[in-house]
Design an enzyme around this catalytic site. Structure first.
Site, PDB file in Angstrom:
ATOM      1  N   CYS A  42      -4.444  -2.348  -4.558  1.00 45.56           N
ATOM      2  CA  CYS A  42      -3.410  -1.772  -4.208  1.00 45.56           C
ATOM      3  C   CYS A  42      -2.796  -1.082  -5.557  1.00 45.56           C
ATOM      4  O   CYS A  42      -2.329   0.265  -5.335  1.00 45.56           O
ATOM      5  CB  CYS A  42      -2.478  -2.648  -3.701  1.00 45.56           C
ATOM      6  SG  CYS A  42      -2.833  -3.119  -1.998  1.00 45.56           S
TER       7      CYS A  42
ATOM      8  N   LYS B  62       4.658  -0.703   3.137  1.00 46.24           N
ATOM      9  CA  LYS B  62       3.334   0.134   3.489  1.00 46.24           C
ATOM     10  C   LYS B  62       2.413  -1.038   4.230  1.00 46.24           C
ATOM     11  O   LYS B  62       2.732  -2.187   4.227  1.00 46.24           O
ATOM     12  CB  LYS B  62       2.931   0.410   1.991  1.00 46.24           C
ATOM     13  CG  LYS B  62       2.447  -0.778   1.089  1.00 46.24           C
ATOM     14  CD  LYS B  62       1.887  -0.104  -0.180  1.00 46.24           C
ATOM     15  CE  LYS B  62       1.474  -1.420  -0.824  1.00 46.24           C
ATOM     16  NZ  LYS B  62      -0.076  -1.764  -0.519  1.00 46.24           N
TER      17      LYS B  62
ATOM     18  N   ASP C  51       3.717  -4.885  -4.566  1.00 48.44           N
ATOM     19  CA  ASP C  51       3.197  -5.834  -3.750  1.00 48.44           C
ATOM     20  C   ASP C  51       3.448  -7.172  -4.496  1.00 48.44           C
ATOM     21  O   ASP C  51       2.575  -8.220  -3.990  1.00 48.44           O
ATOM     22  CB  ASP C  51       1.864  -5.719  -3.554  1.00 48.44           C
ATOM     23  CG  ASP C  51       1.557  -4.666  -2.450  1.00 48.44           C
ATOM     24  OD1 ASP C  51       2.837  -3.742  -2.319  1.00 48.44           O
ATOM     25  OD2 ASP C  51       0.624  -4.375  -2.093  1.00 48.44           O
TER      26      ASP C  51
END
Length: 201
Positions: A139, A106, A9
């Site tokens: 995450c 995701k 990310d």
């Protein structure tokens, strides 16, 4: 053992001051340094012939995949944050990402949940993961725990991660290291230890 680098990310929406996440008051402490260290890790992995897999946390137009828990206050949705196809959702330029790179999208914290990440890694013959990215205690930690439970050997590149505060970053690193979910190293330590290359993939 065959390794891969998993970059979680590191997107404009999280890492740039004009990104949606900082704009809703959730900026990340030390994110510029984390991106710089991650860029070093990506370069070293590519030089060694090690697979690099990027994840992107994003939502489809209309945000039906966002879910009630993630859209509780609606602030990110009001900015169309992390929307598929936008600058906000893209990997930061520092990492040299292109559409040809291995990329897993995701919509939940855990990068293994409802995605192709596990079959992709298995198909590459990967059993060791070096992990970096954001957010350390959200995450990244969710993904590291999921990798551990799928029997990957995990190395956390702690200086290539960032969280909302140094304390939360350090807490996430401590949990992952002390609970044995990952071996904690710096990028320099990891690179010096020779990033493992793919064999037979």
């Amino acid at each position: 053992m065959t390794g891969a680098l998993l970059v979680v990310d590191l997107q404009n929406g999280f890492c740039r001051p004009e990104g949606s996440v900082p704009r809703v008051g959730l900026g990340l402490a030390g994110v510029d340094a984390a991106v710089a260290h991650a860029a070093t890790a990506v370069h070293a992995a590519r030089e060694a012939g090690t697979p690099v897999v990027f994840t992107r946390h994003l939502y489809r137009p209309g945000r039906a995949d966002e879910g009630p828990n993630l859209r509780r206050d609606g602030a990110l949705a009001a900015l169309d944050g992390l929307l598929l196809g936008t600058w906000d959702a893209q990997v930061v330029d520092d990492l040299g990402w292109t559409p040809a790179d291995l990329t897993v999208d995701k919509c939940r914290f855990d990068a293994f949940l409802w995605t192709s990440l596990d079959p992709l890694l298995r198909g590459l013959g990967v059993d060791e993961l070096a992990v970096c990215g954001v957010v350390t205690n959200i995450c990244v930690e969710s993904t590291v725990r999921a990798a551990f439970m799928r029997d990957y050997r995990v190395t956390l590149l702690a200086d290539a991660c960032a969280a909302a505060t140094p304390r939360l970053h350090e807490a996430g690193v401590e949990v992952m290291g002390e609970c044995g979910f990952a071996t904690v190293r710096t990028v320099a330590e990891h690179v010096a230890g020779a990033v493992p290359a793919v064999t037979g993939a």
